[in-house]
Design an enzyme around this catalytic site. Structure first.
Site, PDB file in Angstrom:
ATOM      1  N   ASP A   8     -10.680   4.541  -1.672  1.00  0.00           N
ATOM      2  CA  ASP A   8     -11.313   4.111  -2.914  1.00  0.00           C
ATOM      3  C   ASP A   8     -12.815   4.271  -2.768  1.00  0.00           C
ATOM      4  O   ASP A   8     -13.414   3.747  -1.812  1.00  0.00           O
ATOM      5  CB  ASP A   8     -10.967   2.658  -3.215  1.00  0.00           C
ATOM      6  N   ASP A 129      -1.354   0.953 -14.426  1.00  0.00           N
ATOM      7  CA  ASP A 129      -1.824  -0.237 -13.712  1.00  0.00           C
ATOM      8  C   ASP A 129      -1.522  -1.447 -14.575  1.00  0.00           C
ATOM      9  O   ASP A 129      -1.831  -1.449 -15.773  1.00  0.00           O
ATOM     10  CB  ASP A 129      -3.328  -0.147 -13.456  1.00  0.00           C
TER      11      ASP A 129
END
Length: 239
Positions: A8, A129
């Site tokens: 990330d 998500d």
């Protein structure tokens, strides 16, 4: 089942967030390309990248870090975060990404997902998500009334390569993935489903694999913290 080590990207560094909160980030490596090479050296078959700044900005922000990873690692790599138009999709795939992940636009502009999947077969994934079964967008900051399974089913005929399902409440929390919800989604659609969020042990990976319907798993913090040994995990999945 494929294990995807996660990198990330925030402000040019490899970080992990807790439940998607940008204010709760831990820097694990200030050189993401070095981190990527370490994962590749351990034997990974894929890399999973997220441009966290880009997810909030709506446009790529950590492009230099992604470019450096692509230049130094030759395993297929997928990227999500801030990819919201055809020009950006085409640009990333031209640079050598194996797959782009479309999240926010899957809710706000599903026709773009369909257009991209037709134009780039096998190279477009949908990122879903969710909190409590409802889809969140714009770096998880905006919650919608869209249900996960409904969104996934809407792309059944679109030709997308995979669905990456993240349970936000599990992400970075080291509490294990939401296996029942992920398995239910994988059984509800014909599109391959990749689990994300909370994958923190070898037992988690084996439990996901043993459902027989989940095609991949993404892990981040557990690999950085040492709770999950990448080489051992890859060997166990091969066995």
């Amino acid at each position: 089942m494929i294990l995807y080590p996660a990198i990330d990207l925030k402000d040019g560094q490899a970080v992990r967030l807790l439940r998607g909160d940008m204010e709760k980030s831990t820097v694990f490596n200030d050189n993401p390309a070095d981190q990527a090479r370490a994962f590749v050296d351990a034997g990974c078959e894929w890399l999973h990248l997220v441009d966290l700044n880009g997810a909030f900005a709506g446009t790529p922000v950590n492009g230099a870090a992604v470019d450096a990873i692509l230049a130094s690692c030759k395993v297929p790599t997928q990227l999500g975060g801030g990819i919201r138009d055809m020009a950006t999709i085409e640009s990333w795939l031209t640079k050598g990404l194996a797959r782009v992940i479309l999240g926010t636009v899957a809710v706000e502009n599903p026709d773009l997902v369909r257009e991209a999947a037709r134009a780039f077969p096998g190279q477009v994934a949908v990122g879903i998500d969710a909190r409590n079964g409802r889809v969140a967008t714009k770096g998880w900051a905006t919650e919608t009334d869209v249900m996960v399974t409904d969104l996934a089913k809407s792309f059944e005929d679109a030709g997308v390569a995979a669905i990456i399902y993240t349970d936000i409440n599990r992400d970075g929390a080291m509490q294990g993935p939401n296996i029942p919800a992920t398995e239910a989604l994988a059984r509800a659609v014909s599109i391959p489903v990749i689990a994300s969020g909370g994958v923190s042990s070898l037992n988690d990976l084996k439990a996901l694999r043993d459902t027989g319907v989940i095609s991949g798993a993404i892990s981040g913090r557990a690999l950085y913290d040492g709770a999950l040994d990448l080489s051992a995990a890859l060997a166990a999945l091969r066995d």
